[in-house]
Design an enzyme around this catalytic site. Structure first.
Site, PDB file in Angstrom:
ATOM      1  CG  HIS A 197      -2.351   0.272   0.903  1.00 59.58           C
ATOM      2  ND1 HIS A 197      -3.143  -0.593   0.177  1.00 59.58           N
ATOM      3  CD2 HIS A 197      -3.126   1.354   1.174  1.00 59.58           C
ATOM      4  CE1 HIS A 197      -4.338  -0.076   0.043  1.00 59.58           C
ATOM      5  NE2 HIS A 197      -4.361   1.101   0.619  1.00 59.58           N
ATOM      6  CG  ASP A 200      -6.926   7.789  -2.290  1.00 66.59           C
ATOM      7  OD1 ASP A 200      -7.273   6.588  -2.284  1.00 66.59           O
ATOM      8  OD2 ASP A 200      -7.701   8.730  -2.557  1.00 66.59           O
ATOM      9  N   GLY A 208      -5.434   0.761  -5.150  1.00 59.73           N
ATOM     10  CA  GLY A 208      -6.189  -0.256  -5.877  1.00 59.73           C
ATOM     11  C   GLY A 208      -6.099  -0.057  -7.375  1.00 59.73           C
ATOM     12  NE  ARG A 209      -8.194   5.245  -7.876  1.00 63.05           N
ATOM     13  CZ  ARG A 209      -8.897   6.303  -7.512  1.00 63.05           C
ATOM     14  NH1 ARG A 209      -8.931   7.383  -8.280  1.00 63.05           N
ATOM     15  NH2 ARG A 209      -9.589   6.299  -6.395  1.00 63.05           N
ATOM     16  CG  MET A 210      -1.265   3.715  -8.683  1.00 62.56           C
ATOM     17  SD  MET A 210      -0.411   4.015 -10.245  1.00 62.56           S
ATOM     18  CE  MET A 210       1.138   3.139  -9.987  1.00 62.56           C
ATOM     19  N   GLY A 211      -2.534  -0.713  -8.645  1.00 59.60           N
ATOM     20  CA  GLY A 211      -2.199  -2.140  -8.729  1.00 59.60           C
ATOM     21  C   GLY A 211      -2.776  -2.771  -9.980  1.00 59.60           C
ATOM     22  NE  ARG A 212      -8.832  -1.884  -9.962  1.00 56.30           N
ATOM     23  CZ  ARG A 212      -9.053  -1.488  -8.711  1.00 56.30           C
ATOM     24  NH1 ARG A 212      -8.834  -2.322  -7.704  1.00 56.30           N
ATOM     25  NH2 ARG A 212      -9.488  -0.270  -8.430  1.00 56.30           N
ATOM     26  CE1 TYR A 219      -8.422  -7.132  -6.903  1.00 53.69           C
ATOM     27  CE2 TYR A 219      -9.613  -5.434  -5.695  1.00 53.69           C
ATOM     28  CZ  TYR A 219      -8.505  -5.838  -6.415  1.00 53.69           C
ATOM     29  OH  TYR A 219      -7.485  -4.944  -6.657  1.00 53.69           O
ATOM     30  CE1 TYR A 220     -11.338  -4.234  -2.194  1.00 54.39           C
ATOM     31  CE2 TYR A 220     -13.734  -4.392  -2.202  1.00 54.39           C
ATOM     32  CZ  TYR A 220     -12.577  -3.692  -2.491  1.00 54.39           C
ATOM     33  OH  TYR A 220     -12.644  -2.457  -3.085  1.00 54.39           O
TER      34      TYR A 220
END
Length: 342
Positions: free
Chosen positions: A179, A183, A186-190, A220-221
């Protein structure tokens, strides 16, 4: 050579999924590697961005996302509109980044989060916990360790001889575990998993796997949490490989009907676009009558759904897909397609 190797147990399920995915990529590449039009790629990218942001509670519809990217005025929260513009800019810039470069990772985060947080493009300097509702589900490593952990992970990405599918999924999990940003993790990982996949097979740059994740958000979570408990990425890797397989199956199913604009759009989609070319909005029954069709399932399967999936047409009320008052109209993309198809 990276000294860090992420913990993972290779399972027979993973091997089976890799074999299935490799076969699917072969099928998809055979028809689309050099044939995907800008319109089809853009349609898939819009679905990717919409889904990735929807996972983060962005409420804009696919039609609204399409309109934002076409430069049209959209009634929506300024922050959500900014998120869409940023995400599109980031995915468009993706091909210029090296997957193992911290500088490129920070640039990507800056593009993705500019105007949304003060420290866009900077690793976090504070502790962070991830909550689902009131429950703490993950306590990320302290900020003092973030730079070291990210550098180790990126060095591993650059030197690993594991299968690229496995590397991309393991990276995604490890990134979410660290992490590294205040902020946008999530979108960066994808985004970064898509970058890794696209370096292996270019056709995967436009695969909207995010849409599959959005439809299985709880799973997913749950996969992230299960991997946290095991202290290895195995459950998450299995989940992501399965999601990729589902996304590829959908892409292959849609490929014949979304393959190309002009001569390569199917006759059915071209006929539907032609029927809408004069402008205006139409009910399903009105469009079927214009096309001389009597069977609703055939119309939906061969005409309506492919045209919607490509972003060539849109609903007047996308929030209520089954509304009796639902109408359909051409998008800007659809108008361009009709001009190209004569």
């Amino acid at each position: 050579m990276s000294r860090y190797t992420p913990p993972l147990t290779l399972t027979t399920r993973m091997l089976g999924l890799i074999a299935d995915i490799s076969e699917q990529i072969g099928q998809l590449s055979a028809v689309s590697e050099n044939q995907q039009t800008p319109q089809l790629r853009r349609g898939n990218r819009i679905r990717t961005i919409h889904a990735s942001l929807a996972i983060e509670n962005n409420t804009l519809s696919v039609a609204q996302v399409t309109a934002v990217l076409a430069g049209q005025r959209v009634l929506g929260l300024p922050r959500e509109i900014q998120e869409v513009r940023n995400a599109f800019a980031a995915y468009e810039a993706m091909s210029g980044w090296r997957p193992d470069s911290r500088i490129d990772l920070l640039r990507a985060h800056e593009l993705l989060m500019q105007g949304l947080i003060d420290d866009a493009g900077q690793l976090r300097s504070a502790g962070v916990g991830i909550y689902r509702g009131d429950q703490l589900v993950h306590m990320a490593p302290p900020p003092s360790r973030v730079t070291h952990l990210i550098d180790d992970l990126l060095a591993w990405v650059g030197s690993s001889d594991w299968h690229p599918l496995i590397v991309s999924c393991v990276f995604h999990y490890e990134f979410e575990f660290i992490h590294p940003f205040a902020d946008g993790n999530g979108r960066m990982g994808r985004l970064w998993q898509t970058l890794l996949l696209s370096r292996w097979r270019p056709v995967l740059a436009y695969l909207p796997v995010e849409a599959v994740i959005r439809d299985q958000q709880e799973a997913y979570y749950a996969a992230l949490s299960a991997s946290d408990r095991l202290a290895e990425s195995t459950p998450f890797v299995e989940f992501m490989l399965h999601s990729l397989k589902v996304a590829l199956a959908e892409a292959i199913r849609n490929e014949p009907v979304t393959d190309q604009v002009t001569d390569q759009v199917t006759d059915q989609v071209a006929r539907l676009l032609h029927a809408l070319r004069g402008g205006g909005v139409f009910k399903v029954s009105e469009l079927m009558e214009q096309l001389g069709l009597a069977h609703k399932a055939t119309f939906r399967g061969n005409y309506l759904k492919p045209a919607l999936a490509c972003g060539f047409i849109e609903m007047t009320d996308p929030e209520s897909p089954r509304s009796p008052a639902q109408r359909y109209r051409l998008t800007q993309l659809g108008r361009q397609a009709t001009m190209g198809s004569g």
